[in-house]
Design an enzyme around this catalytic site. Structure first.
Site, PDB file in Angstrom:
ATOM      1  N   ARG A 125       0.820  -1.234   0.000  1.00 20.09           N
ATOM      2  CA  ARG A 125       0.000   0.000   0.000  1.00 20.09           C
ATOM      3  C   ARG A 125       0.846   1.274   0.000  1.00 20.09           C
ATOM      4  NH1 ARG A 125      -2.975  -3.215   3.375  1.00 20.09           N
ATOM      5  NH2 ARG A 125      -4.726  -4.137   2.269  1.00 20.09           N
ATOM      6  N   LYS A 147       3.372  11.431 -10.950  1.00 14.28           N
ATOM      7  CA  LYS A 147       2.512  10.592 -11.787  1.00 14.28           C
ATOM      8  C   LYS A 147       3.260   9.298 -12.068  1.00 14.28           C
ATOM      9  CE  LYS A 147      -0.284  13.689 -14.660  1.00 14.28           C
ATOM     10  NZ  LYS A 147      -0.590  13.997 -16.081  1.00 14.28           N
ATOM     11  N   GLU A 189      10.104  18.833 -24.483  1.00 13.21           N
ATOM     12  CA  GLU A 189       9.354  19.157 -23.255  1.00 13.21           C
ATOM     13  C   GLU A 189       9.884  20.455 -22.640  1.00 13.21           C
ATOM     14  OE1 GLU A 189       6.752  17.363 -22.646  1.00 13.21           O
ATOM     15  OE2 GLU A 189       7.129  15.310 -23.303  1.00 13.21           O
ATOM     16  N   LYS A 231       8.186  23.080 -13.799  1.00 18.56           N
ATOM     17  CA  LYS A 231       7.296  21.934 -13.563  1.00 18.56           C
ATOM     18  C   LYS A 231       6.931  21.851 -12.085  1.00 18.56           C
ATOM     19  CE  LYS A 231       5.759  17.438 -14.386  1.00 18.56           C
ATOM     20  NZ  LYS A 231       5.785  16.185 -15.083  1.00 18.56           N
ATOM     21  N   GLU A 241      -3.708  17.324 -11.067  1.00 22.60           N
ATOM     22  CA  GLU A 241      -4.234  17.742 -12.365  1.00 22.60           C
ATOM     23  C   GLU A 241      -5.735  17.970 -12.362  1.00 22.60           C
ATOM     24  OE1 GLU A 241      -2.178  16.059 -15.799  1.00 22.60           O
ATOM     25  OE2 GLU A 241      -3.956  16.410 -17.017  1.00 22.60           O
ATOM     26  N   ARG A 245      -2.458  22.100 -14.085  1.00 24.92           N
ATOM     27  CA  ARG A 245      -1.419  21.150 -14.504  1.00 24.92           C
ATOM     28  C   ARG A 245      -1.659  20.651 -15.931  1.00 24.92           C
ATOM     29  NH1 ARG A 245       1.325  16.174 -10.925  1.00 24.92           N
ATOM     30  NH2 ARG A 245       2.596  15.379 -12.628  1.00 24.92           N
ATOM     31  N   HIS A 252       0.469  17.779 -26.754  1.00 22.98           N
ATOM     32  CA  HIS A 252       0.286  16.347 -26.541  1.00 22.98           C
ATOM     33  C   HIS A 252      -0.985  15.787 -27.177  1.00 22.98           C
ATOM     34  CE1 HIS A 252       3.647  16.862 -23.864  1.00 22.98           C
ATOM     35  NE2 HIS A 252       3.643  15.589 -23.523  1.00 22.98           N
ATOM     36  N   HIS A 256       0.044  12.843 -29.299  1.00 19.05           N
ATOM     37  CA  HIS A 256      -0.356  11.445 -29.077  1.00 19.05           C
ATOM     38  C   HIS A 256      -0.994  10.865 -30.339  1.00 19.05           C
ATOM     39  CE1 HIS A 256      -0.519  12.129 -24.454  1.00 19.05           C
ATOM     40  NE2 HIS A 256       0.651  11.649 -24.826  1.00 19.05           N
ATOM     41  N   HIS A 268       8.120  10.001 -28.597  1.00 14.84           N
ATOM     42  CA  HIS A 268       7.161  10.882 -27.930  1.00 14.84           C
ATOM     43  C   HIS A 268       7.506  12.371 -28.127  1.00 14.84           C
ATOM     44  CE1 HIS A 268       4.388  12.349 -24.910  1.00 14.84           C
ATOM     45  NE2 HIS A 268       5.389  12.958 -24.292  1.00 14.84           N
TER      46      HIS A 268
HETATM   47  N1  NAD Z   1       5.190  10.239 -15.048  1.00 12.78           N
HETATM   48  C1  NAD Z   1       5.151  11.303 -15.808  1.00 12.78           C
HETATM   49  O1  NAD Z   1       4.766  12.400 -15.374  1.00 12.78           O
HETATM   50  C2  NAD Z   1       5.598  11.195 -17.224  1.00 12.78           C
HETATM   51  C3  NAD Z   1       5.828  12.352 -17.971  1.00 12.78           C
HETATM   52  C4  NAD Z   1       6.333  12.211 -19.260  1.00 12.78           C
HETATM   53  C5  NAD Z   1       6.583  10.944 -19.775  1.00 12.78           C
HETATM   54  N2  NAD Z   1       6.335   9.843 -19.011  1.00 12.78           N
HETATM   55  C6  NAD Z   1       6.608   8.496 -19.531  1.00 12.78           C
HETATM   56  O2  NAD Z   1       8.001   8.414 -19.763  1.00 12.78           O
HETATM   57  C7  NAD Z   1       8.253   7.484 -20.824  1.00 12.78           C
HETATM   58  C8  NAD Z   1       9.207   8.117 -21.794  1.00 12.78           C
HETATM   59  O3  NAD Z   1      10.396   8.418 -21.114  1.00 12.78           O
HETATM   60  P1  NAD Z   1      11.820   8.247 -21.812  1.00 12.78           P
HETATM   61  O4  NAD Z   1      11.792   8.953 -23.105  1.00 12.78           O
HETATM   62  O5  NAD Z   1      12.836   8.613 -20.822  1.00 12.78           O
HETATM   63  O6  NAD Z   1      11.784   6.697 -22.157  1.00 12.78           O
HETATM   64  P2  NAD Z   1      12.707   5.437 -21.785  1.00 12.78           P
HETATM   65  O7  NAD Z   1      12.767   5.242 -20.330  1.00 12.78           O
HETATM   66  O8  NAD Z   1      12.189   4.304 -22.585  1.00 12.78           O
HETATM   67  O9  NAD Z   1      14.157   5.850 -22.323  1.00 12.78           O
HETATM   68  C9  NAD Z   1      14.382   5.999 -23.698  1.00 12.78           C
HETATM   69  C10 NAD Z   1      15.529   5.106 -24.180  1.00 12.78           C
HETATM   70  O10 NAD Z   1      16.764   5.645 -23.737  1.00 12.78           O
HETATM   71  C11 NAD Z   1      17.553   4.638 -23.098  1.00 12.78           C
HETATM   72  N3  NAD Z   1      18.370   5.315 -22.097  1.00 12.78           N
HETATM   73  C12 NAD Z   1      17.963   5.851 -20.920  1.00 12.78           C
HETATM   74  N4  NAD Z   1      18.952   6.516 -20.329  1.00 12.78           N
HETATM   75  C13 NAD Z   1      20.042   6.389 -21.113  1.00 12.78           C
HETATM   76  C14 NAD Z   1      21.371   6.869 -21.026  1.00 12.78           C
HETATM   77  N5  NAD Z   1      21.770   7.682 -20.030  1.00 12.78           N
HETATM   78  N6  NAD Z   1      22.232   6.521 -22.013  1.00 12.78           N
HETATM   79  C15 NAD Z   1      21.808   5.756 -23.057  1.00 12.78           C
HETATM   80  N7  NAD Z   1      20.570   5.299 -23.202  1.00 12.78           N
HETATM   81  C16 NAD Z   1      19.683   5.618 -22.241  1.00 12.78           C
HETATM   82  C17 NAD Z   1      16.542   3.666 -22.542  1.00 12.78           C
HETATM   83  O11 NAD Z   1      17.105   2.399 -22.338  1.00 12.78           O
HETATM   84  C18 NAD Z   1      15.480   3.676 -23.641  1.00 12.78           C
HETATM   85  O12 NAD Z   1      15.850   2.797 -24.663  1.00 12.78           O
HETATM   86  C19 NAD Z   1       6.897   7.145 -21.414  1.00 12.78           C
HETATM   87  O13 NAD Z   1       6.488   5.885 -20.956  1.00 12.78           O
HETATM   88  C20 NAD Z   1       5.972   8.227 -20.867  1.00 12.78           C
HETATM   89  O14 NAD Z   1       4.636   7.789 -20.724  1.00 12.78           O
HETATM   90  C21 NAD Z   1       5.864   9.950 -17.755  1.00 12.78           C
HETATM   91 ZN    ZN Z   2       5.330  14.502 -22.863  1.00 14.43          ZN
END
Ligand code: NAD
Ligand code: ZN
Length: 359
Positions: A125, A147, A189, A231, A241, A245, A252, A256, A268
């Site tokens: 939990r 989030k 972003e 942020k 949100e 927010r 997006h 999306h 993305h």
């Molecule tokens: N929680 C939130 O508020 C929020 C906000 C925005 C996005 N997201 C989520 O985040 C995800 C996208 O994040 P992302 O773009 O970081 O994706 P990711 O975690 O998949 O990373 C992208 C790629 O980069 C590689 N990588 C990571 N760090 C590295 C490094 N230092 N050197 C080399 N390679 C590296 C990873 O292995 C992966 O292949 C999505 O799932 C999205 O929904 C969440």
């Molecule tokens: Zn985004």
């Protein structure tokens, strides 16, 4: 911005859920100690990040006095952001005797961060978790704000929980191995936050395109701190949100849709960049955004090497707008920027959007 050794930090003020975002040159045992000392720890990562940084992070946690350290690395990529991965994290946690006083570290981009956070939100939990972001996107966006969640076969981020981390430790040296196109996704972003909230910061980005393109270390740190602060401010005002927010969704709605129509072959941040350009054009088409605001944003997106548009089938893009979970009751909601540094949420009748798309 308080300065301390190689560290700069800012705070996210959320009462008893407040935490610090620390920007470091590199991760150290000293920085980890307050979170890890005497506690059972678990590091959640993906295969790529684990190859690069898991060994080092493990050693630092050990030096920081962790009582035990479990690790779990799933295959890198969005495909792993599933309930099955969450289950395997929780089952590993049980096997390694993590209890309510234990802590999970999310090491990686947004995917490991969302996974670690969601597992921490529901395991017993709710236990503590700490974000160790390694992508620019995670450093400025996903690791801040609490989030967490995962995807379902029906769509992205359909399951989740708000669960704030105990800390966000950004080690800037992790970016050295990040591929350029992933760096640009984080930049999308950053541009988004500047466009909706901070005109002077937007002007600073415009004036430093060369440093952005060469991934200058100091300027990257500057952009990270500034965007984290923006942020954090929004999250403090509207943690769950209920209102403002939602302006962070700028770019997006179309973004999306573009991602979906491309069958997720575009990244993305690429979708968000082109999505901002489409929201600008839609706003201009409806007489809500002056031409110079449109041009300034498009010019910066173009100059940094992010995509301004995609030539996907427009009917499909239109249809995809309705599958976004932020689209309610058949109405299409968009964030627009009537002037630089200010955002508004507007609803357009579907016919206006069709007209803009030339349908
Ligand atoms: N929680 C939130 O508020 C929020 C906000 C925005 C996005 N997201 C989520 O985040 C995800 C996208 O994040 P992302 O773009 O970081 O994706 P990711 O975690 O998949 O990373 C992208 C790629 O980069 C590689 N990588 C990571 N760090 C590295 C490094 N230092 N050197 C080399 N390679 C590296 C990873 O292995 C992966 O292949 C999505 O799932 C999205 O929904 C969440
Ligand atoms: Zn985004």
């Amino acid at each position: 911005m308080p300065l301390q050794g190689n560290e700069q930090y800012l705070s996210v003020g959320l009462g008893d859920r407040s935490y610090k975002i620390q920007l470091l040159d590199t991760l150290t045992a000293d920085v980890l100690r307050p979170f890890a000392e005497g506690r059972s720890c678990m590091i959640v990562s993906d295969s790529t990040v684990a190859d690069l940084y898991l060994g080092e992070t493990f050693a630092l946690l050990k030096a920081a006095g962790a009582a035990s350290i479990a690790t779990l690395a799933f295959e890198a990529g969005e495909e792993s952001k599933t309930l099955a991965t969450v289950e395997s994290i929780c089952r590993t946690a049980v096997a390694r005797h993590l209890d309510r006083k234990s802590v999970i570290f999310g090491l990686g981009g947004g995917v490991p961060g969302d996974m670690a956070g969601f597992a921490a939100a529901i395991y017993m939990r709710g236990i503590d978790f700490v974000q160790l972001p390694t992508t620019l996107l995670a450093m400025v966006d996903s690791s801040i704000g609490g989030k967490t969640g995962c995807d379902l076969p029906e769509g992205k981020n359909l399951i989740g929980a708000f669960h704030q981390p105990q800390g966000v430790l950004i080690a800037a040296d992790r970016l050295k191995t990040l591929p350029d196109e992933q760096y640009l996704c984080g930049l999308a972003e950053i541009i988004k936050c500047a466009a909706i909230m901070d005109e002077p910061f937007f002007a600073e980005l415009e004036a430093n395109v060369e440093k952005i393109r060469s991934r200058d270390d100091d300027f990257t740190r500057r952009m990270i701190l500034k965007t984290c602060a923006l942020k954090a401010k929004i999250v403090e005002m509207d943690e769950k949100e209920g209102g403002i927010r939602a302006i962070l969704n700028y770019g997006h709605t179309f973004g999306h849709a573009l991602e979906k129509v491309s069958e997720f072959s575009i990244l993305h941040g690429q979708g968000v960049a082109a999505g901002m350009c489409m929201a600008l054009e839609l706003g201009e088409h409806s007489g809500l955004i002056p031409a110079e605001v449109v041009e300034r944003q498009k010019a910066l997106i173009r100059a940094t090497g992010l995509p301004e548009k995609y030539d996907f089938n427009r009917e499909q893009v239109y249809q995809a707008l309705f599958s976004d979970k932020k689209t309610v009751g058949g109405k299409l909601r968009f964030v627009i920027t009537p002037e630089m540094g200010r955002a508004e949420i507007v609803t357009f009748p579907p016919e206006t959007v069709r007209e803009y798309l030339g349908l």
